[in-house]
Design a protein around this motif. Structure first.
Motif: not given
Length: 532
Positions: A82, A86, A104, A113, A117
């Protein structure tokens, strides 16, 4: 955890994989899933959903200060993979100073996510979800990490993507969208039936996830096509649209679909984590959008290969230096020089063409071109040559002298051929590797029946010319310069009193031949030390 050097360069796990021992000592919930293998390594069984969940929650807590909960019956994300996504989104929207806003699509129970983020970059997120259980867990995970001011989790109807999610926000412009589409079209694909190459190894981790997370009508291909359809209506409402793909075969048809629709900016990349590969696709309707370059197709071809090598210990270097001096070899002031001289003599005896290459002080480098295999079964070949010489018929005596008549035997023609070859080698030759060769203009006059001869592009210099044997002389007179077994670079380097020998492959027919030559050279040098 098997990690890959091809991970995103900013991924914190690229060069520093998780320390299972340290994490187990600090987090009791994770400790129970860490086991010691037969080789003594600490390992985690990725076939167990509980172990995968424990590792994900532990890494998020240790490295990002995030506390999350994930039900076993829903998708459990892996953190390093993941992170790759990003960081790639960071590359897509680089240079923008204002706060980033992202969407998302199908955030999942973990809401990973948006959490990453928001924590790493302070991004604002609109996180959509269609599954009731995933929506409840995602909302709780956002709240318990005090990120509700940056992340808004919304429940949307089934089969809803971008259009319905943005109905209430008609003016808001987003910088990007992210999405993990459902990979599979049906239950058979989800179980690996007809969806994996028969030669491909089985997945190394367990496949968890609810129906809406792993399956959709038409699989990921049709799912992403629907996002493309939405983007054609929204266009500049989002600066970058992106999706992660589980199948490489989905990439080409989606890029073709974007081309047909006239989308101006399209790029893609790949995410690597051990044996897990994912691909990502992004497109934009902004003319000034800067797209990062796709991964190079030559990356795997350019991967450096380890050279063949061996080390000559310090204890035997004096004997080798004394042997080189006894043979009258020039330039033996140091151990490295002496070994270089011995190797050049051995290569000359083997008829391996070699040429010195400029290098640093206290080092030697030779460019080798092997045109025939002379280092295997050498003793047997020498015995065969001696047998043939013994069986040559004796010449009758000259009348009135009692001395044998002088007959031009095979050895005489060899001597002429050898002399001609040496005269050619003293002519200037092209630099190694330029694909050209030198030619003796008078070759046809010296050997009228042969015609001009060619010298290999990497012919040795005058001080390293090989001693051409009877067996090979006839071959060298007619063999084209382009025919060779292999070419390699031999390096000699002093290492803390020892001398290291390395052989780097350049090109040729078979790398095993270079391995054989390396073994021969090693045994020849070490045998000299033993005899001394």
């Amino acid at each position: 955890m098997a990690l890959n050097r091809s991970m995103h360069p900013r991924n914190r796990y690229k060069d520093k994989p998780p320390d299972f021992g340290y994490l187990a000592s600090k987090y009791p919930d994770f400790q129970q899933h860490v086991h010691t293998s037969l080789t003594g390594r600490l390992v985690v069984n990725f076939k167990e959903p509980e172990a995968v969940r424990a590792l994900t929650c532990t890494l998020l807590k240790e490295d990002f200060g995030l506390t999350i909960q994930i039900p076993l019956e829903r998708l459990i994300p892996t953190v390093p993979l993941r992170l790759n996504y990003i960081h790639w989104v960071e590359d897509l929207i680089h240079g923008q100073k204002q706060p980033r806003r992202g969407i998302d699509i199908g955030t999942g129970a973990s809401c990973i996510y948006p959490l990453l983020g928001a924590t790493m970059n302070g991004w604002y997120f609109l996180a959509t979800e269609v599954d009731d259980i995933c929506f409840d867990y995602a909302t709780k995970n956002v709240e318990q990490n005090n990120l509700s001011d940056l992340i808004k989790v919304v429940k949307v109807p089934q089969k809803t993507l971008l259009m319905d999610a943005l109905k209430e926000e008609t003016e808001m412009v987003y910088d990007f969208c992210m999405c993990n589409p459902p990979f599979f079209a049906n239950q058979l694909e989800a179980k690996g039936v007809n969806s994996r190459n028969a030669r491909r190894p089985p997945p190394s981790s367990v496949n968890t996830g609810g129906v809406t997370e792993i399956m959709a009508e038409g699989g990921e291909l049709e799912f992403v096509k629907k996002i493309i359809h939405d983007s054609l209506q929204l266009k500049k409402r989002l600066r970058w649209y992106s999706c992660m793909l589980g199948k490489k075969c989905s990439l080409a048809p989606l890029k073709e679909e974007l081309r047909k629709q006239g989308v101006p900016k399209v790029t893609h990349t790949e995410f690597c984590q051990g044996r897990t590969m994912r691909w990502a696709l992004a497109w934009s309707f902004y003319d000034d959008a800067m797209a990062p370059s796709p991964p190079s197709k030559r990356r795997k071809l350019e991967k450096p290969k380890k050279p063949l090598s061996f080390t000559l210990p310090e204890a035997g270097l004096k004997e080798l230096q004394a042997r080189a001096s006894a043979l009258g070899l020039p330039g033996c002031s140091s151990a490295v020089d002496a070994i270089a001289a011995l190797l050049e003599k051995t290569l000359s005896d083997l008829r391996v063409l070699h040429k010195r290459v400029p290098c640093r002080t206290q080092e030697h480098s030779l460019f080798l071109t092997a045109v025939e295999n002379t280092w295997i079964h050498g003793r047997q070949k020498r015995r065969e040559r001696m047998r043939q010489l013994r069986e040559l018929p004796r010449a009758p005596a000259c009348p009135g002298t009692g001395a044998p008549a002088v007959t031009h035997t095979r050895d005489d023609s060899v001597e002429k051929s050898t002399t001609s070859a040496r005269e050619q080698q003293q002519e200037p030759t092209e630099a190694a590797g330029n694909g050209s060769s030198s030619q003796d203009a008078s070759g046809s006059a010296k050997n009228p029946g042969e015609g001009p001869k060619e010298v290999s592009e990497n012919a040795p210099e005058a001080d390293t010319e090989p001693t051409v044997s009877t067996e090979a002389a006839g071959k060298e007179a007619t063999q084209p310069a382009q025919q060779f077994l292999f070419k390699c670079l031999l390096n000699l380097v002093g290492e803390e009193g020892n001398v290291g020998v390395e052989m780097h492959w350049v090109e040729g027919q078979n790398k095993d031949l270079m391995n054989q030559l390396c073994t021969y050279l090693k045994n020849t040098l070490l045998r000299s030390v033993t005899k001394s």
